[in-house]
Design an enzyme around this catalytic site. Structure first.
Site, mmCIF file in Angstrom:
data_model
loop_
_atom_site.group_PDB
_atom_site.id
_atom_site.type_symbol
_atom_site.label_atom_id
_atom_site.label_comp_id
_atom_site.label_asym_id
_atom_site.label_seq_id
_atom_site.Cartn_x
_atom_site.Cartn_y
_atom_site.Cartn_z
ATOM 1 N N CYS A 35 1.039 -1.206 0.077
ATOM 2 C CA CYS A 35 0.004 0.198 -0.012
ATOM 3 C C CYS A 35 0.952 1.108 0.017
ATOM 4 O O CYS A 35 1.228 1.578 -1.077
ATOM 5 C CB CYS A 35 -0.984 -0.108 1.026
ATOM 6 S SG CYS A 35 -2.298 1.217 1.028
ATOM 7 N N HIS A 89 -3.047 -5.249 1.874
ATOM 8 C CA HIS A 89 -2.544 -5.684 2.993
ATOM 9 C C HIS A 89 -2.349 -6.986 3.428
ATOM 10 O O HIS A 89 -3.147 -7.301 4.267
ATOM 11 C CB HIS A 89 -2.963 -4.635 4.142
ATOM 12 C CG HIS A 89 -3.048 -3.151 4.014
ATOM 13 N ND1 HIS A 89 -2.122 -2.322 4.073
ATOM 14 C CD2 HIS A 89 -4.166 -2.400 3.529
ATOM 15 C CE1 HIS A 89 -2.421 -1.205 3.697
ATOM 16 N NE2 HIS A 89 -3.631 -1.305 3.386
ATOM 17 N N GLU A 140 -0.323 -7.955 5.454
ATOM 18 C CA GLU A 140 -0.079 -8.171 6.756
ATOM 19 C C GLU A 140 -1.355 -8.343 7.484
ATOM 20 O O GLU A 140 -1.371 -8.559 8.670
ATOM 21 C CB GLU A 140 0.776 -6.989 7.054
ATOM 22 C CG GLU A 140 0.119 -5.608 7.327
ATOM 23 C CD GLU A 140 0.007 -4.711 5.762
ATOM 24 O OE1 GLU A 140 0.339 -5.625 4.839
ATOM 25 O OE2 GLU A 140 -0.064 -3.664 5.641
#
Lengths: 296, 204
Positions: free
Chosen positions: B81, B177, B179
């Site tokens: 991002c 994302h 993560e």
């Protein structure tokens, strides 16, 4: 090719933006010009409102959602996320803010509450909400209503960090205690906190809240921001502290640096130098209305 | 080869989620806030967050130049991002003073998918992981959109015909994302790209 279904407004999408604001500074602004100064200084988001809390405190009267024209002006002025405040329980103000396309709604005790028993049902909205809390029970009640982000309330518009510290310590301290509790004690914790048991059990398991915790209310210096971060806040809101000080642009940039380097005292010493006078601030025994008491 | 240490740029944003994913794979990580923190790291992750904020802090922290030099030397970097924005050669709708490392030859439009109300989650097909690979759960938050691909940029996944995971030499980027997903495959692939040490996930 559009075989992949996209879902908007879900809880993970709401909490996702809160995750991205971590380590940053969200600054109160009342004009597009102030919003530009905040963005120039490195704010990760701005909070659009009509008057900063220090002025609300001074002027008194009923404080409401901002004029949509002003919010749109701020949205046009900056490219970072724009938040705006709705009164506690005023779900129509929240509907208006969502229609304006703000990125986060703050159901805020700084405005005059519209409902003395109910907060907004935040699950009904696609826009994420941040809510204030003075303790863990309040935080969990807001999360159970759909808040995607919690901020410790502190006492807005005072330039005095003492209440922010009290609320942050209360929230973080109880999270640590629940981490030590056995399963039977969790029922008692839920009762004592007046909070849903599954959320208490989740804290016991993970050691943290299911949404990020930021700090707000009375932060005025780079050291205040670093103090909040060292106490466990994951980002900070700064309201009157910036634009009620002598040199807003420099102070804003310094607070951004201090929030990143919160554990590095030599950098904190460097960025705290020569910022001009901070906002004057007031002691807790000098104020006649505690905003933190609003919210249920 | 020793177990590599992965630096995670910790100026602002969701860097702890990256650390968590990498820790689950057994990779030691270090938060990077000053040039001294860079010493001894083998690779770097640039997390999601606010790219304009990170750009400012890259300058004030003195990190921009040394990171740029390490990228030229071939240090592997994974950007998600805002991290993708920082690594792109060209950024549209950014601030005029916004810095980027120009490490992957793409043009990205900041907030190209819209404001927060347009943020979304979706399942992304992962042909790069094989024909039968499970889709990757992608959370897109005010995400950057890839609007131009340079020569030599490899597209690893697309969403609605737009590239969302890309690679060029040692640089991997995603517009969403990974993560925030409970899925280690992209982090494991990043680790495997510069070390052959099997991760815990692969051995278990």
């Amino acid at each position: 090719m559009s075989d992949q279904v996209s879902i908007t407004g879900s809880f993970p999408v709401k909490r996702g933006l809160a995750e991205m604001l971590k380590g940053g500074v969200i600054m109160d602004v009342v004009t597009p010009e102030q919003a530009k100064i905040a963005e120039d200084a490195g704010a990760c988001a701005v909070m659009a409102l009509e008057r900063v809390p220090a002025d609300i405190r001074r002027d008194g009267g009923v404080s409401r959602m901002s004029d949509p024209e002003m919010i749109e002006g701020i949205q046009a002025a900056v490219s970072i996320p724009v938040m705006a405040k709705a009164r506690i329980g005023h779900f129509v103000e929240a509907q208006v803010l969502e229609a304006l396309g703000v990125d986060f709604v703050d159901e805020s005790e700084v405005l005059t509450p519209a409902d003395e028993a109910h907060h907004i049902d935040k699950y009904k909205f696609a826009v994420p909400f941040v809510c204030g809390a003075t303790n863990l029970g309040e935080a969990l009640r807001r999360i159970s209503e759909g808040a995607a982000l919690i901020r410790s309330k502190g006492e807005a518009g005072t330039g005095n960090v003492v209440e922010a510290v009290r609320h942050l310590r209360s929230i973080m301290g109880d999270i640590r205690k629940i981490g030590q509790a056995d399963s039977a004690e969790l029922f008692q914790w839920a009762k004592q906190l007046q909070a849903p048991l599954p959320l208490v059990q989740e804290i016991a398991e993970t050691g943290k809240l299911p949404v990020p915790v930021f700090c707000a209310g009375g932060l005025a210096t780079p050291a205040d921001a670093a103090l909040a971060m060292q106490l466990g806040a994951e980002a900070v809101f700064v309201g009157s502290g910036i634009f009620k000080s002598d040199e807003p642009a420099r102070r804003a940039a310094a607070i951004v640096e201090a929030t990143t380097h919160f554990n590095d005292a030599s950098i904190l010493a460097k960025v705290s130098r020569g910022l001009g006078a901070p906002m004057t601030g007031i002691g807790m025994d000098e104020i006649n209305q505690r905003y933190a008491e609003r919210g249920w | 080869m020793q177990v590599p240490t992965i630096g995670v740029l910790a100026l602002q944003g969701a860097f702890q989620s990256h650390q968590q994913r990498l820790a689950e794979l057994g990779a030691p990580t270090r938060q990077i806030r000053t040039p001294a923190d860079l010493v001894g790291i083998d690779a770097l992750v640039m997390p999601g967050g606010e790219s304009t904020t990170m750009s400012k802090l890259l300058v004030t922290s003195g990190l921009f130049e040394p990171i740029a030099a390490r990228i030229v030397d071939g240090m592997p970097v994974f950007g998600t991002c805002a991290g993708m924005i920082l690594l792109a050669t060209e950024v549209l709708d950014g601030r005029p003073d916004q810095l980027s490392f120009g490490a992957i030859d793409i043009t990205v439009q900041r907030n190209g998918y819209g404001r927060q109300l347009d943020s979304f989650e979706t399942e992304i097909s992962m042909p790069a992981f094989g024909d039968d690979a499970a889709p990757f759960h992608g959370v897109f938050i005010r995400a950057p959109k890839v609007v131009r691909l340079g020569v030599g940029v490899e597209v690893l996944a697309e969403h609605d015909g737009v590239p969302v995971i890309l690679r060029q030499r040692a640089i991997t980027v995603a517009s969403f994302h990974p993560e925030l997903a409970n899925d280690h495959r992209l982090h494991a692939q990043f680790l495997n790209s510069f070390t052959r040490i099997p991760s815990h996930a692969e051995t278990s």
